[in-house]
Design a protein around this motif. Structure first.
Motif, PDB file in Angstrom:
ATOM      1  N   MET A 143      44.909  47.904  39.131  1.00  0.00           N
ATOM      2  CA  MET A 143      43.673  47.731  39.875  1.00  0.00           C
ATOM      3  C   MET A 143      42.498  48.343  39.094  1.00  0.00           C
ATOM      4  SD  MET A 143      44.553  46.109  42.631  1.00  0.00           S
ATOM      5  CE  MET A 143      43.215  46.324  43.773  1.00  0.00           C
ATOM      6  N   PHE A 144      41.354  47.696  39.211  1.00  0.00           N
ATOM      7  CA  PHE A 144      40.123  48.204  38.615  1.00  0.00           C
ATOM      8  C   PHE A 144      39.169  48.609  39.737  1.00  0.00           C
ATOM      9  CE2 PHE A 144      41.791  46.555  34.812  1.00  0.00           C
ATOM     10  CZ  PHE A 144      40.992  46.933  33.744  1.00  0.00           C
ATOM     11  N   THR A 145      38.423  49.676  39.511  1.00  0.00           N
ATOM     12  CA  THR A 145      37.373  50.065  40.444  1.00  0.00           C
ATOM     13  C   THR A 145      36.135  49.223  40.178  1.00  0.00           C
ATOM     14  OG1 THR A 145      38.179  52.338  40.596  1.00  0.00           O
ATOM     15  CG2 THR A 145      35.905  51.943  41.262  1.00  0.00           C
ATOM     16  N   VAL A 146      35.573  48.669  41.229  1.00  0.00           N
ATOM     17  CA  VAL A 146      34.350  47.869  41.138  1.00  0.00           C
ATOM     18  C   VAL A 146      33.185  48.729  41.610  1.00  0.00           C
ATOM     19  CG1 VAL A 146      33.112  45.882  42.070  1.00  0.00           C
ATOM     20  CG2 VAL A 146      35.532  45.682  41.466  1.00  0.00           C
ATOM     21  N   ILE A 147      32.137  48.809  40.789  1.00  0.00           N
ATOM     22  CA  ILE A 147      30.953  49.604  41.140  1.00  0.00           C
ATOM     23  C   ILE A 147      29.756  48.666  41.255  1.00  0.00           C
ATOM     24  CG2 ILE A 147      29.482  51.534  40.506  1.00  0.00           C
ATOM     25  CD1 ILE A 147      32.582  51.408  38.586  1.00  0.00           C
ATOM     26  N   GLU A 148      29.199  48.599  42.461  1.00  0.00           N
ATOM     27  CA  GLU A 148      27.997  47.808  42.705  1.00  0.00           C
ATOM     28  C   GLU A 148      26.961  48.690  43.384  1.00  0.00           C
ATOM     29  OE1 GLU A 148      28.556  43.451  43.520  1.00  0.00           O
ATOM     30  OE2 GLU A 148      30.402  44.203  44.464  1.00  0.00           O
ATOM     31  N   ALA A 149      25.766  48.150  43.567  1.00  0.00           N
ATOM     32  CA  ALA A 149      24.683  48.940  44.147  1.00  0.00           C
ATOM     33  C   ALA A 149      24.993  49.366  45.573  1.00  0.00           C
ATOM     34  CB  ALA A 149      23.377  48.140  44.114  1.00  0.00           C
ATOM     35  N   ASP A 150      25.783  48.564  46.278  1.00  0.00           N
ATOM     36  CA  ASP A 150      26.068  48.881  47.679  1.00  0.00           C
ATOM     37  C   ASP A 150      27.392  49.603  47.871  1.00  0.00           C
ATOM     38  OD1 ASP A 150      27.664  46.762  47.010  1.00  0.00           O
ATOM     39  OD2 ASP A 150      27.120  45.498  48.719  1.00  0.00           O
ATOM     40  N   GLY A 151      27.997  50.082  46.794  1.00  0.00           N
ATOM     41  CA  GLY A 151      29.221  50.862  46.942  1.00  0.00           C
ATOM     42  C   GLY A 151      30.292  50.472  45.940  1.00  0.00           C
ATOM     43  N   THR A 152      31.490  50.977  46.175  1.00  0.00           N
ATOM     44  CA  THR A 152      32.615  50.708  45.275  1.00  0.00           C
ATOM     45  C   THR A 152      33.709  49.968  46.022  1.00  0.00           C
ATOM     46  OG1 THR A 152      33.647  52.835  45.776  1.00  0.00           O
ATOM     47  CG2 THR A 152      32.149  52.766  43.895  1.00  0.00           C
ATOM     48  N   GLY A 153      34.553  49.308  45.244  1.00  0.00           N
ATOM     49  CA  GLY A 153      35.680  48.582  45.806  1.00  0.00           C
ATOM     50  C   GLY A 153      36.790  48.517  44.780  1.00  0.00           C
ATOM     51  N   ALA A 154      37.744  47.657  45.036  1.00  0.00           N
ATOM     52  CA  ALA A 154      38.888  47.510  44.136  1.00  0.00           C
ATOM     53  C   ALA A 154      39.031  46.052  43.730  1.00  0.00           C
ATOM     54  CB  ALA A 154      40.165  48.007  44.799  1.00  0.00           C
ATOM     55  N   LEU A 155      39.495  45.839  42.524  1.00  0.00           N
ATOM     56  CA  LEU A 155      39.690  44.489  41.991  1.00  0.00           C
ATOM     57  C   LEU A 155      41.046  44.422  41.305  1.00  0.00           C
ATOM     58  CD1 LEU A 155      38.601  41.647  41.131  1.00  0.00           C
ATOM     59  CD2 LEU A 155      37.683  42.770  39.087  1.00  0.00           C
ATOM     60  N   GLU A 156      41.863  43.488  41.748  1.00  0.00           N
ATOM     61  CA  GLU A 156      43.128  43.251  41.066  1.00  0.00           C
ATOM     62  C   GLU A 156      42.829  42.433  39.812  1.00  0.00           C
ATOM     63  OE1 GLU A 156      47.379  40.908  41.713  1.00  0.00           O
ATOM     64  OE2 GLU A 156      46.162  41.425  43.456  1.00  0.00           O
ATOM     65  N   ALA A 157      43.095  42.982  38.658  1.00  0.00           N
ATOM     66  CA  ALA A 157      42.800  42.303  37.395  1.00  0.00           C
ATOM     67  C   ALA A 157      43.624  42.935  36.288  1.00  0.00           C
ATOM     68  CB  ALA A 157      41.312  42.405  37.069  1.00  0.00           C
ATOM     69  N   ARG A 158      43.714  42.217  35.175  1.00  0.00           N
ATOM     70  CA  ARG A 158      44.446  42.750  34.028  1.00  0.00           C
ATOM     71  C   ARG A 158      43.719  42.360  32.746  1.00  0.00           C
ATOM     72  NH1 ARG A 158      47.176  38.977  31.322  1.00  0.00           N
ATOM     73  NH2 ARG A 158      47.506  36.922  32.283  1.00  0.00           N
ATOM     74  N   PRO A 159      43.718  43.253  31.775  1.00  0.00           N
ATOM     75  CA  PRO A 159      43.089  42.933  30.489  1.00  0.00           C
ATOM     76  C   PRO A 159      43.928  41.909  29.725  1.00  0.00           C
ATOM     77  CG  PRO A 159      43.375  45.309  30.797  1.00  0.00           C
ATOM     78  CD  PRO A 159      44.199  44.632  31.832  1.00  0.00           C
ATOM     79  N   ALA A 160      43.245  40.953  29.107  1.00  0.00           N
ATOM     80  CA  ALA A 160      43.917  39.977  28.260  1.00  0.00           C
ATOM     81  C   ALA A 160      43.908  40.471  26.820  1.00  0.00           C
ATOM     82  CB  ALA A 160      43.204  38.629  28.372  1.00  0.00           C
ATOM     83  N   PRO A 161      44.803  39.954  25.974  1.00  0.00           N
ATOM     84  CA  PRO A 161      44.842  40.391  24.572  1.00  0.00           C
ATOM     85  C   PRO A 161      43.528  40.192  23.827  1.00  0.00           C
ATOM     86  CG  PRO A 161      46.836  39.185  25.131  1.00  0.00           C
ATOM     87  CD  PRO A 161      45.912  39.025  26.290  1.00  0.00           C
ATOM     88  N   ASP A 162      42.728  39.193  24.258  1.00  0.00           N
ATOM     89  CA  ASP A 162      41.463  38.927  23.565  1.00  0.00           C
ATOM     90  C   ASP A 162      40.316  39.790  24.089  1.00  0.00           C
ATOM     91  OD1 ASP A 162      40.970  37.810  26.024  1.00  0.00           O
ATOM     92  OD2 ASP A 162      40.734  35.753  25.309  1.00  0.00           O
TER      93      ASP A 162
END
Length: 344
Positions: free
Chosen positions: A1-20
């Motif tokens: 999971m990645f932390t998402v930071i926006e002006a109205d707060g934080t959240g979570a994002l399911e994501a994964r880094p790709a080799p590129d």
């Protein structure tokens, strides 16, 4: 999971880094409030057609940065810290600064559009700026012109509300009640909406919610006139004329000419700054440093970022760091104060 930071707060994002190096999110999950449907990605009544979204999609997921750009956001990703920050970008879905409609916002219980029907002077200041001493004078201007249809709305660009509150409290009148709305923009939301790059900055909004005077460096006292060259009496004279003589403010063509719309570099700098602020608050100062440096490189003139973040990095915004920054900008020919040019 990645932390998402926006002006109205934080959240979570399911994501994964790709080799590129790209960050990929699942195609079957919402992203930035957008849902994937057979005909495209939609958020409410707005839809991004499938053929346009295809540029950000891969068999392994949707490219977060590319998708953000398509829906009017700028993304800065820190894979090592597993975080991604977003700032408003350009395009049909992005946040736009135009003469016709001042960006609306709600902060500390104050909503700009609730003041429709009145003239509003939005006064941007900060505790790290000498303009903090102008707050009582702005209160006096509000009290003098409030019955004639003016509201002064002060916006502190402090990253900590505790830094701004004593100055707001100290500016109250004899009765102790707040004479006008005063908010603290700890996440840089309003500064981003109005592309405020330094304080003191004032923006006028007319009764219909249109920008009547674009970002203008103004002072309400002559306390620092020898340093900034700002004439407090002139700014008050212009304000009184706008309010009392039902003046339209600055001519629409001049507003459009001088309205500072953020560049791509400024937008990306704000995303880096947003990520840096989150890391600093998390106690990860070393991880924040590259993002602070990136923001400074992208927008060296943005003192709202560079000086405004000094308290979070342990620097004195009135000390050696600030004077070094002043010297840097002056040597580069970058103005610190940007008053609206006089009409020829």
């Amino acid at each position: 999971m990645f932390t998402v930071i926006e002006a109205d707060g934080t959240g979570a994002l399911e994501a994964r880094p790709a080799p590129d190096g790209r960050l990929l999110a699942p195609l079957d999950r919402s992203l930035l409030g957008w849902e994937r449907k057979p005909h495209g990605w939609c958020r409410g009544e707005a839809c991004l057609p499938a053929f346009r979204a295809a540029d950000a999609e891969t068999p392994d997921g949707v490219d977060v940065a590319a998708f953000a750009a398509l829906v009017g956001k700028v993304a800065v990703i820190d894979v090592g810290e597993r975080a991604v920050a977003f700032a408003d970008g350009a395009g049909p879905f992005g946040g736009g600064l135009t003469v016709e409609e001042a960006p609306d916002f709600t902060l500390d219980g104050v909503t700009l559009s609730d003041l429709r029907g009145r003239k509003v002077a939005i006064v941007f200041w900060a505790s790290w700026c000498g303009c903090r001493y102008d707050l009582p004078a702005w209160r006096e201007r509000h009290e003098a012109l409030e019955r004639h249809g003016l509201t002064v709305l002060t916006v502190a660009l402090d990253r900590s509300a505790e830094d701004a509150r004593p100055w707001i409290e100290g500016a109250r009148g004899a009765g102790g009640a707040p004479p006008h709305p005063a908010v603290v923009d700890t996440e840089g939301l309003v500064a981003e909406l109005y592309n405020v790059i330094n304080v003191p900055t004032v923006v006028w909004v007319d009764e219909k919610g249109r920008i009547a005077r674009p970002q203008d460096t103004q002072a309400a006292t002559d306390l620092f006139r020898s340093m900034n060259g700002l004439d407090a009496e002139k700014s008050y004279r212009d304000l009184r004329r706008w309010v009392l003589e039902d003046d339209a403010g600055v001519a629409a063509d001049r507003v459009a000419e001088h309205l500072r719309v953020p560049t791509d570099e400024e937008r990306r700098a704000r995303a880096h700054a947003r990520l840096a602020v989150w890391l600093l608050r998390e106690g990860r100062a070393e991880a924040a440093r590259p993002h602070l440096d990136a923001a400074a490189a992208l927008a060296p003139h943005d003192l709202a970022i560079r000086r405004g973040l000094m308290p979070l990095t342990g620097q004195d915004p009135f000390g050696d760091g600030y004077f070094a920054l002043r010297d840097e900008l002056e040597n580069a020919g970058i103005p610190i104060h940007r008053p609206l040019p006089d009409e020829e």
